[in-house]
Design a protein around this motif. Structure first.
Motif, PDB file in Angstrom:
ATOM      1  N   GLU A  29       0.812  -1.221   0.000  1.00 23.61           N
ATOM      2  CA  GLU A  29       0.000   0.000   0.000  1.00 23.61           C
ATOM      3  C   GLU A  29       0.846   1.272   0.000  1.00 23.61           C
ATOM      4  O   GLU A  29       0.357   2.362  -0.317  1.00 23.61           O
ATOM      5  N   ALA A  30       2.138   1.141   0.345  1.00 27.21           N
ATOM      6  CA  ALA A  30       3.005   2.323   0.419  1.00 27.21           C
ATOM      7  C   ALA A  30       3.307   2.901  -0.959  1.00 27.21           C
ATOM      8  O   ALA A  30       3.886   3.989  -1.050  1.00 27.21           O
ATOM      9  N   ALA A  31       2.902   2.202  -2.014  1.00 21.96           N
ATOM     10  CA  ALA A  31       3.090   2.754  -3.360  1.00 21.96           C
ATOM     11  C   ALA A  31       2.317   4.055  -3.539  1.00 21.96           C
ATOM     12  O   ALA A  31       2.685   4.891  -4.373  1.00 21.96           O
ATOM     13  N   ASP A  32       1.247   4.246  -2.744  1.00 23.59           N
ATOM     14  CA  ASP A  32       0.481   5.489  -2.852  1.00 23.59           C
ATOM     15  C   ASP A  32       0.330   6.192  -1.503  1.00 23.59           C
ATOM     16  O   ASP A  32      -0.660   6.861  -1.242  1.00 23.59           O
ATOM     17  N   GLY A  33       1.318   6.036  -0.636  1.00 23.99           N
ATOM     18  CA  GLY A  33       1.265   6.735   0.655  1.00 23.99           C
ATOM     19  C   GLY A  33       2.093   6.040   1.711  1.00 23.99           C
ATOM     20  O   GLY A  33       3.024   5.300   1.408  1.00 23.99           O
ATOM     21  N   ARG A  34       1.731   6.258   2.966  1.00 27.19           N
ATOM     22  CA  ARG A  34       2.461   5.651   4.080  1.00 27.19           C
ATOM     23  C   ARG A  34       2.187   4.156   4.173  1.00 27.19           C
ATOM     24  O   ARG A  34       1.094   3.700   3.825  1.00 27.19           O
ATOM     25  N   PRO A  35       3.136   3.404   4.689  1.00 20.03           N
ATOM     26  CA  PRO A  35       2.841   2.000   5.005  1.00 20.03           C
ATOM     27  C   PRO A  35       1.888   1.918   6.185  1.00 20.03           C
ATOM     28  O   PRO A  35       1.871   2.799   7.053  1.00 20.03           O
ATOM     29  N   ILE A  36       1.098   0.870   6.199  1.00 22.93           N
ATOM     30  CA  ILE A  36       0.238   0.636   7.362  1.00 22.93           C
ATOM     31  C   ILE A  36       1.105   0.422   8.596  1.00 22.93           C
ATOM     32  O   ILE A  36       0.841   0.978   9.666  1.00 22.93           O
ATOM     33  N   ASP A  37       2.138  -0.379   8.452  1.00 21.96           N
ATOM     34  CA  ASP A  37       3.023  -0.749   9.560  1.00 21.96           C
ATOM     35  C   ASP A  37       4.443  -0.294   9.227  1.00 21.96           C
ATOM     36  O   ASP A  37       5.096  -0.883   8.367  1.00 21.96           O
ATOM     37  N   PRO A  38       4.954   0.741   9.886  1.00 26.04           N
ATOM     38  CA  PRO A  38       6.304   1.209   9.571  1.00 26.04           C
ATOM     39  C   PRO A  38       7.404   0.273  10.030  1.00 26.04           C
ATOM     40  O   PRO A  38       8.547   0.376   9.570  1.00 26.04           O
ATOM     41  N   PHE A  39       7.083  -0.672  10.922  1.00 26.20           N
ATOM     42  CA  PHE A  39       8.123  -1.490  11.548  1.00 26.20           C
ATOM     43  C   PHE A  39       8.556  -2.694  10.720  1.00 26.20           C
ATOM     44  O   PHE A  39       9.618  -3.255  10.976  1.00 26.20           O
ATOM     45  N   THR A  40       7.731  -3.113   9.783  1.00 26.49           N
ATOM     46  CA  THR A  40       8.125  -4.249   8.946  1.00 26.49           C
ATOM     47  C   THR A  40       8.661  -3.806   7.593  1.00 26.49           C
ATOM     48  O   THR A  40       8.912  -4.638   6.725  1.00 26.49           O
ATOM     49  N   THR A  41       8.858  -2.502   7.408  1.00 25.43           N
ATOM     50  CA  THR A  41       9.460  -2.029   6.171  1.00 25.43           C
ATOM     51  C   THR A  41      10.924  -2.461   6.101  1.00 25.43           C
ATOM     52  O   THR A  41      11.584  -2.669   7.129  1.00 25.43           O
ATOM     53  N   HIS A  42      11.426  -2.569   4.886  1.00 28.61           N
ATOM     54  CA  HIS A  42      12.833  -2.919   4.686  1.00 28.61           C
ATOM     55  C   HIS A  42      13.728  -1.904   5.383  1.00 28.61           C
ATOM     56  O   HIS A  42      14.725  -2.274   6.029  1.00 28.61           O
TER      57      HIS A  42
END
Length: 394
Positions: A29-42
């Protein structure tokens, strides 16, 4: 349904999986905004690794999982080999003691988790369209790794309720704990939130905010480029103070905050209390798509009610102003109840190699579930909301 074979691979570094592949599973979903969960991002997991907050000597040895089908990574998981049970917040110390008292070797174990982060989010990260097969492949792969290496157990902590239900159908054992979250009931401002509380609680919060804001300085809420390197110098002192008191040794290294400034500051809200030009207290939050996650707090000076203001009320202010659905205030703390944060269940999944121990834990979990459900019900009834509002929250 695609019946092609799925290949499971472990990676000793997050760098073994490209950011594009990882985030396509973790936060499409971060392709069009913030991730739902910032902690599992690369970028978050890489900051932990690059700063040596995880890795050799920490008890958190990365073994990230990927599942590949037809040449494409369809699922990933933040998997670690654990040499202890620190930094997890859904604790199994009693299980470890019982296992070792019976002559077993509990550690190392496998943990699917975000280190040092008691925030609910997906743990079995799948590309859209591959949810069921991707999670099944990750679960089967992790269990097989544990069994092949004669490890005692596998744990997935702070997973979603949907994952807990799916994992239970796959033979994992679900567990329920609790946290305190604030929920935005469409409030137009902080006063609207206060209006939903009982008179006594409303007056108490107003008094706490007035006391805190009278500490003799100013309170700043900073995010993105507003956060400067010198702010991290101050926050490191706050973090060390809290870490030394709570855990003995802080989990994060100073370098984590260096990498956070480089790659994570847009995901962060830092609230600072500054007196005579010097930060004397601070709280650090992470910003998800619809949730603000309270993470760290510390101070070098004590001022009455400043902790409540920086950690809880400023977070509510930010969430309302930005139309966010909730504030997750982290682990533990029944004092949050009086400040509008209500108890909610949190979920985890567990697998044990030893069948006898698995049965014993299963009996324990059934009793624990009943106790947690009862405690949530009782605590909610003592919440700060007016009766009609409390019924709606329930």
């Amino acid at each position: 349904m695609d019946g092609s074979a799925i290949e499971i691979t472990t990676h000793a570094s997050i760098n073994g999986i490209t950011p594009a592949d990882w985030d396509a599973c973790a936060c499409p979903e971060a392709a069009d905004g913030r991730p739902i969960d910032p902690f599992t991002t690369h970028r978050f997991l890489k900051a932990l690794e690059d700063s040596y907050s995880v890795g050799a000597g920490t008890g958190w040895q990365p073994r990230y999982l990927s599942a590949q089908q037809n040449g494409q990574i369809i699922a990933v998981a933040p998997l670690y080999a654990k040499g202890h049970s620190q930094g997890e917040y859904i604790f199994d110390h009693n299980w470890a003691h019982a296992y070792e008292n019976a002559g077993g070797r509990y550690y190392p174990k496998l943990q699917i988790a975000v280190p040092f982060t008691p925030a609910t989010g997906r743990r079995f990260l799948t590309r859209p369209g591959h949810e069921a097969v991707g999670m099944a492949a990750l679960v089967q792969g992790a269990v097989q790794i544990a069994a092949d290496n004669n490890l005692s157990s596998l744990h997935a902590t702070f997973c979603t309720e949907a994952e807990a239900l799916a994992g239970a159908e796959m033979g994992l054992q679900p567990r329920i704990g609790q946290q305190f979250h604030w929920v935005n009931d469409g409030y137009g401002g902080f006063d609207d939130f206060l209006a939903s509380l009982s008179s006594r609680k409303r007056k108490n919060i107003r008094k706490e905010r007035e006391t805190a804001q009278g500490f003799g300085g100013q309170i700043l809420a900073l995010t993105g480029d507003q956060i400067q390197p010198e702010h991290w110098d101050a926050f490191w002192q706050f973090y060390q103070d809290t870490g030394n008191r709570k855990w003995g040794t802080p989990y994060l290294t100073r370098n984590f905050f260096h990498f956070a400034h480089q790659t994570l500051r847009d995901d962060m809200l830092m609230v600072l209390a500054i007196r005579d030009g010097v930060p004397v207290a601070g709280a650090l939050n992470f910003i998800g798509r619809d949730t603000l996650y309270g993470r760290y707090w510390g101070c070098t000076e004590h001022h009455a009610c400043l902790h409540f203001e920086l950690c809880y009320y400023q977070a509510i202010d930010f969430a309302i102003a930005h139309g966010m659905a909730r504030v997750e205030a982290g682990a533990q703390g029944e004092h949050k109840l009086a400040r509008g944060y209500l108890p909610v269940p949190v979920h985890s999944l567990h697998w044990f190699a030893d069948a006898g121990f698995r049965d014993a834990v299963g009996r324990y979990l059934l009793a624990e579930r009943d106790a947690v459900d009862h405690e949530i019900e009782v605590l909610t009834s003592y919440g700060p909301f007016r009766k009609s509002d409390r019924e709606e929250h329930q």
